[in-house]
Scaffold this active site. Structure first.
Site, PDB file in Angstrom:
ATOM      1  N   GLN A 295       0.795  -1.218   0.000  1.00  0.00           N
ATOM      2  CA  GLN A 295       0.000   0.000   0.000  1.00  0.00           C
ATOM      3  C   GLN A 295       0.838   1.283   0.000  1.00  0.00           C
ATOM      4  O   GLN A 295       0.326   2.337  -0.362  1.00  0.00           O
ATOM      5  CB  GLN A 295      -0.966  -0.010   1.183  1.00  0.00           C
ATOM      6  CG  GLN A 295      -2.005  -1.113   1.061  1.00  0.00           C
ATOM      7  CD  GLN A 295      -3.006  -1.116   2.197  1.00  0.00           C
ATOM      8  OE1 GLN A 295      -2.751  -1.709   3.235  1.00  0.00           O
ATOM      9  NE2 GLN A 295      -4.128  -0.463   2.016  1.00  0.00           N
TER      10      GLN A 295
ATOM     11  N   ARG B  10       3.554   0.169  13.035  1.00  0.00           N
ATOM     12  CA  ARG B  10       3.198  -1.149  12.505  1.00  0.00           C
ATOM     13  C   ARG B  10       3.292  -1.098  10.973  1.00  0.00           C
ATOM     14  O   ARG B  10       2.582  -0.329  10.335  1.00  0.00           O
ATOM     15  CB  ARG B  10       1.773  -1.522  12.936  1.00  0.00           C
ATOM     16  CG  ARG B  10       1.352  -2.837  12.369  1.00  0.00           C
ATOM     17  CD  ARG B  10      -0.100  -3.220  12.572  1.00  0.00           C
ATOM     18  NE  ARG B  10      -0.339  -4.318  11.671  1.00  0.00           N
ATOM     19  CZ  ARG B  10      -1.426  -4.504  10.935  1.00  0.00           C
ATOM     20  NH1 ARG B  10      -2.444  -3.688  11.042  1.00  0.00           N
ATOM     21  NH2 ARG B  10      -1.510  -5.521  10.105  1.00  0.00           N
TER      22      ARG B  10
ATOM     23  N   HIS C  10       0.882  -9.158   4.806  1.00  0.00           N
ATOM     24  CA  HIS C  10      -0.263  -8.252   4.665  1.00  0.00           C
ATOM     25  C   HIS C  10      -0.719  -8.310   3.206  1.00  0.00           C
ATOM     26  O   HIS C  10      -0.654  -7.325   2.479  1.00  0.00           O
ATOM     27  CB  HIS C  10       0.115  -6.841   5.108  1.00  0.00           C
ATOM     28  CG  HIS C  10      -1.052  -5.942   5.404  1.00  0.00           C
ATOM     29  ND1 HIS C  10      -1.200  -5.270   6.600  1.00  0.00           N
ATOM     30  CD2 HIS C  10      -2.135  -5.602   4.671  1.00  0.00           C
ATOM     31  CE1 HIS C  10      -2.318  -4.545   6.574  1.00  0.00           C
ATOM     32  NE2 HIS C  10      -2.890  -4.730   5.408  1.00  0.00           N
TER      33      HIS C  10
ATOM     34  N   ASN D 227      -2.152 -10.524   8.576  1.00  0.00           N
ATOM     35  CA  ASN D 227      -3.147  -9.475   8.674  1.00  0.00           C
ATOM     36  C   ASN D 227      -4.467  -9.972   8.086  1.00  0.00           C
ATOM     37  O   ASN D 227      -4.534 -10.326   6.904  1.00  0.00           O
ATOM     38  CB  ASN D 227      -2.701  -8.235   7.886  1.00  0.00           C
ATOM     39  CG  ASN D 227      -3.741  -7.130   7.934  1.00  0.00           C
ATOM     40  OD1 ASN D 227      -3.930  -6.505   8.973  1.00  0.00           O
ATOM     41  ND2 ASN D 227      -4.441  -6.895   6.833  1.00  0.00           N
ATOM     42  N   GLU D 228      -5.487 -10.037   8.919  1.00  0.00           N
ATOM     43  CA  GLU D 228      -6.866 -10.263   8.477  1.00  0.00           C
ATOM     44  C   GLU D 228      -7.058 -11.451   7.552  1.00  0.00           C
ATOM     45  O   GLU D 228      -7.511 -11.296   6.408  1.00  0.00           O
ATOM     46  CB  GLU D 228      -7.400  -9.002   7.789  1.00  0.00           C
ATOM     47  CG  GLU D 228      -7.352  -7.766   8.638  1.00  0.00           C
ATOM     48  CD  GLU D 228      -8.121  -6.596   8.021  1.00  0.00           C
ATOM     49  OE1 GLU D 228      -8.522  -6.694   6.849  1.00  0.00           O
ATOM     50  OE2 GLU D 228      -8.325  -5.590   8.721  1.00  0.00           O
TER      51      GLU D 228
ATOM     52  N   ASN E 133      -8.379  -5.655  14.242  1.00  0.00           N
ATOM     53  CA  ASN E 133      -8.613  -4.524  13.343  1.00  0.00           C
ATOM     54  C   ASN E 133     -10.118  -4.282  13.336  1.00  0.00           C
ATOM     55  O   ASN E 133     -10.893  -5.207  13.059  1.00  0.00           O
ATOM     56  CB  ASN E 133      -8.192  -4.851  11.907  1.00  0.00           C
ATOM     57  CG  ASN E 133      -6.677  -4.938  11.744  1.00  0.00           C
ATOM     58  OD1 ASN E 133      -5.927  -4.675  12.684  1.00  0.00           O
ATOM     59  ND2 ASN E 133      -6.227  -5.309  10.564  1.00  0.00           N
TER      60      ASN E 133
ATOM     61  N   TYR F 217     -13.455  -1.491  12.311  1.00  0.00           N
ATOM     62  CA  TYR F 217     -13.884  -0.267  11.635  1.00  0.00           C
ATOM     63  C   TYR F 217     -15.328   0.129  11.910  1.00  0.00           C
ATOM     64  O   TYR F 217     -15.619   1.296  12.095  1.00  0.00           O
ATOM     65  CB  TYR F 217     -13.649  -0.390  10.118  1.00  0.00           C
ATOM     66  CG  TYR F 217     -12.176  -0.308   9.774  1.00  0.00           C
ATOM     67  CD1 TYR F 217     -11.565   0.908   9.518  1.00  0.00           C
ATOM     68  CD2 TYR F 217     -11.379  -1.453   9.773  1.00  0.00           C
ATOM     69  CE1 TYR F 217     -10.204   0.998   9.233  1.00  0.00           C
ATOM     70  CE2 TYR F 217     -10.014  -1.376   9.501  1.00  0.00           C
ATOM     71  CZ  TYR F 217      -9.431  -0.144   9.228  1.00  0.00           C
ATOM     72  OH  TYR F 217      -8.092  -0.061   8.978  1.00  0.00           O
TER      73      TYR F 217
ATOM     74  N   GLU G  25      -5.544  -1.825  14.025  1.00  0.00           N
ATOM     75  CA  GLU G  25      -6.052  -0.914  12.980  1.00  0.00           C
ATOM     76  C   GLU G  25      -7.394  -0.346  13.394  1.00  0.00           C
ATOM     77  O   GLU G  25      -8.244  -1.070  13.929  1.00  0.00           O
ATOM     78  CB  GLU G  25      -6.285  -1.644  11.644  1.00  0.00           C
ATOM     79  CG  GLU G  25      -5.101  -1.746  10.753  1.00  0.00           C
ATOM     80  CD  GLU G  25      -5.441  -2.395   9.411  1.00  0.00           C
ATOM     81  OE1 GLU G  25      -6.526  -2.119   8.857  1.00  0.00           O
ATOM     82  OE2 GLU G  25      -4.607  -3.174   8.942  1.00  0.00           O
TER      83      GLU G  25
ATOM     84  N   TRP H 234      -5.083   3.566  11.607  1.00  0.00           N
ATOM     85  CA  TRP H 234      -4.878   3.290  10.186  1.00  0.00           C
ATOM     86  C   TRP H 234      -5.353   4.513   9.429  1.00  0.00           C
ATOM     87  O   TRP H 234      -6.534   4.788   9.445  1.00  0.00           O
ATOM     88  CB  TRP H 234      -5.655   2.047   9.732  1.00  0.00           C
ATOM     89  CG  TRP H 234      -5.409   1.785   8.280  1.00  0.00           C
ATOM     90  CD1 TRP H 234      -6.089   2.305   7.214  1.00  0.00           C
ATOM     91  CD2 TRP H 234      -4.367   0.968   7.728  1.00  0.00           C
ATOM     92  NE1 TRP H 234      -5.544   1.885   6.035  1.00  0.00           N
ATOM     93  CE2 TRP H 234      -4.484   1.058   6.323  1.00  0.00           C
ATOM     94  CE3 TRP H 234      -3.339   0.184   8.299  1.00  0.00           C
ATOM     95  CZ2 TRP H 234      -3.621   0.377   5.467  1.00  0.00           C
ATOM     96  CZ3 TRP H 234      -2.495  -0.486   7.443  1.00  0.00           C
ATOM     97  CH2 TRP H 234      -2.634  -0.391   6.038  1.00  0.00           C
TER      98      TRP H 234
ATOM     99  N   GLU I 274      -5.489   1.887  -1.567  1.00  0.00           N
ATOM    100  CA  GLU I 274      -6.551   1.189  -0.842  1.00  0.00           C
ATOM    101  C   GLU I 274      -7.064   0.011  -1.687  1.00  0.00           C
ATOM    102  O   GLU I 274      -8.209  -0.044  -2.129  1.00  0.00           O
ATOM    103  CB  GLU I 274      -7.656   2.187  -0.453  1.00  0.00           C
ATOM    104  CG  GLU I 274      -8.869   1.635   0.248  1.00  0.00           C
ATOM    105  CD  GLU I 274      -8.630   0.864   1.540  1.00  0.00           C
ATOM    106  OE1 GLU I 274      -7.522   0.934   2.104  1.00  0.00           O
ATOM    107  OE2 GLU I 274      -9.567   0.186   1.964  1.00  0.00           O
ATOM    108  N   TRP I 275      -6.171  -0.920  -1.969  1.00  0.00           N
ATOM    109  CA  TRP I 275      -6.484  -2.182  -2.655  1.00  0.00           C
ATOM    110  C   TRP I 275      -7.314  -1.932  -3.920  1.00  0.00           C
ATOM    111  O   TRP I 275      -6.933  -1.099  -4.736  1.00  0.00           O
ATOM    112  CB  TRP I 275      -7.140  -3.151  -1.666  1.00  0.00           C
ATOM    113  CG  TRP I 275      -6.275  -3.334  -0.436  1.00  0.00           C
ATOM    114  CD1 TRP I 275      -6.562  -2.921   0.833  1.00  0.00           C
ATOM    115  CD2 TRP I 275      -4.968  -3.925  -0.371  1.00  0.00           C
ATOM    116  NE1 TRP I 275      -5.523  -3.241   1.680  1.00  0.00           N
ATOM    117  CE2 TRP I 275      -4.538  -3.858   0.978  1.00  0.00           C
ATOM    118  CE3 TRP I 275      -4.104  -4.531  -1.308  1.00  0.00           C
ATOM    119  CZ2 TRP I 275      -3.309  -4.344   1.407  1.00  0.00           C
ATOM    120  CZ3 TRP I 275      -2.886  -5.025  -0.889  1.00  0.00           C
ATOM    121  CH2 TRP I 275      -2.497  -4.925   0.451  1.00  0.00           C
TER     122      TRP I 275
END
Ligand code: GAL
Length: 501
Positions: A42, A104, A150, A194-195, A336, A338, A402, A446, A453-454
């Protein structure tokens, strides 16, 4: 004058310490740690620099699959990105100026091991690069906190079946060994993955690329099973071969939004919320802390698999040997988070997505909820509830790795909604710690800076620093949120109303 009235209302509201829905003026425990996060693909750029191998994202971002359309919005890629590959010193200065305790970030596996397989050779230039990054952070007084994986996977491993092919478990372990050998003398905080729920379930773009289609309902569970084994082997190797001399900690970070029961007074709705938590968080936390998948997942998926006429359950099992290997391989739990979403029970949900297996249905957001510019619910109460659920279920140290606010590319330096987002979310973490007794050790925003952003490319900005992508210097500028977080970090929370209002 208006500001004064507003402040007075806040002061009055905040005056009664401990009430459920009120702002809490208090500080975190003295050893609480504050940080900011990014990930390699990223922000780094340097996609073809100094012997780096290609990753799934280098390929994916350059190739279309949907009837000739690009995979990523506006066909954007991370070839240059924020160019942190060259600007890592500038980035560290930003982190330092925020007064963060740790940074991180993730390593690009393909930069260190170009084909993903150590037997094919390691890339000394890649190893040297991260040595410089780490040394520079330490020189600036910032603790490095490294994620091994990640989402950017060396391309040859992607073509080999990615996380569906068991061979990857040993390749990940070999890569982890190179990392611990080279950086473990200075790096004491590690995350394996990650996730995994995102890249195993959400969309095959993140994990498999064509032709590995996620829509078959067994693949997310095979992917998760291999992730758990890979984590466990890497943790055990660290524990026996490196920890005695290096003395660090290793966890995994799991994405988990909060399933708010549609009717909190209805026990069936509360149970649906609980099932959703087990299917998202427990899927990984339970095997790593207790050696088995959550019993509710076992019974529901086994029964559904039988009804589908399968010979074996879609949810794999660990045999006795693997149970022993996997069980007890976490030093802390990562989270993480949101937003919240609304759930109801639904025994007839045929969806092959998590809801079908968990017998739940996701309802539209509550009308009273606000949303970020990009449409994510702003639900600060959710972070407190999710942390409390994890603390009640596992009674284990939690690192929040995050949390943040995304805005379209017209995001400005003056970002009052992001400031308010951080204020309310962090205050709810404080309430989880002070009022619910959760053992939360750290909080991570984050993200340090705007980044790729992907699948949304550069159209969504999560940074507390703005990156000017049209300026060849890729100039970074602090947003108001960076300055706000600096105050919260320095105060270790919200000691009183004057500092952060
Ligand atoms: C997380 C992910 C990050 C970042 C963030 C904001 O799921 O780990 O890489 O993209 O979401 O969407």
């Amino acid at each position: 004058m208006l500001k004064f009235v507003f402040l007075s209302v806040l002061l009055l509201a905040g005056g009664v310490k401990g009430q459920d829905d009120e702002f809490l003026y208090d500080v975190f425990p003295p050893d609480f740690q504050w940080g900011v996060a990014t990930s390699a693909y990223q922000i780094e750029g340097g996609a073809f620099a100094d012997g780096k191998g290609l990753s799934n994202w280098d390929y994916w971002s350059h190739n279309g699959s949907y009837e000739g359309h690009c995979n990523v919005r506006d066909c954007q890629n991370g070839d240059v990105g924020g160019d942190s590959y060259h600007k890592f010193r500038e980035d560290a200065a930003l982190i330092k100026s925020m007064g963060a305790d740790f940074y991180r970030f993730s390593l690009s596996w393909a930069r260190i091991v170009p084909t993903g397989r150590v037997a094919d050779g390691v890339n000394q230039a890649g190893i040297d690069h991260y040595n410089e990054v780490i040394d520079n952070l330490i020189a600036e007084g910032i603790t490095p906190f490294i994620t091994l994986y990640h989402w950017d996977l060396p391309l040859p491993l992607t073509w080999d079946g990615s996380w569906l092919n068991e061979d990857i478990i040993e390749h990940f372990k070999d890569y982890a060994r190179i990392v611990f050998e080279n950086y473990g003398d200075r790096v004491k905080l590690w995350l394996s993955f990650n996730e995994p729920h995102v890249f195993c379930f959400a969309d095959w773009t993140y994990a498999y690329l064509n032709p590995f289609n996620w829509t078959q309902p067994v693949k997310p569970y095979i992917c998760s099973h291999n992730i758990l084994k890979a984590h466990a082997l890497a943790w055990r190797m660290y524990d026996s071969e490196f920890r005695p001399t290096q003395g660090g900690k290793m966890g995994i970070t799991l994405n988990c939004d909060w399933p708010e029961p549609l009717d909190p007074a209805n026990s069936a709705h509360v149970e649906a919320s609980d099932r959703s938590m087990h299917f998202h968080y427990g899927l990984y936390a339970n095997p790593l802390l207790r050696g088995e998948y959550p019993p509710i997942m076992r019974s529901l998926i086994d029964a559904k698999s039988e009804a589908e006429g399968r010979n074996e359950s879609r949810l794999p099992s660990f045999d006795a040997e693997w149970t022993q290997i996997v069980n007890g391989t976490l030093d802390f739990l990562g989270l993480n988070h949101y937003f919240a979403y609304k759930v109801v029970p639904d025994d007839n949900n045929e969806s092959i997505w998590v809801e079908g297996d968990a017998n739940i249905h996701i309802e539209p957001d509550d009308e009273s909820w606000n949303h970020t510019a990009v449409g994510w619910p702003i639900t600060p109460f959710g972070i407190r509830k999710v942390v409390k659920w994890i603390a009640d279920e596992y009674n284990y140290p939690i690192y929040i790795t995050e949390n943040g606010y995304g805005h379209w590319e017209n995001d400005t330096f003056n970002d009052p909604i992001r400031v308010e987002f951080y204020k309310q979310y962090i205050n709810n973490v404080l309430r989880a710690v002070r009022l619910d007794g959760a053992d939360v050790k750290s909080y991570t925003a984050w993200s340090l800076l705007d980044n790729y952003e992907w699948a949304s490319g550069y159209s969504v900005r999560f940074g507390v620093h703005h990156v000017n992508y049209t300026d060849p210097n890729l100039t970074r500028t602090p947003k108001a949120s960076a300055m706000y977080l600096k105050v919260v970090f320095a105060d270790n929370g919200f000691p009183n109303a004057t500092r952060t209002d």
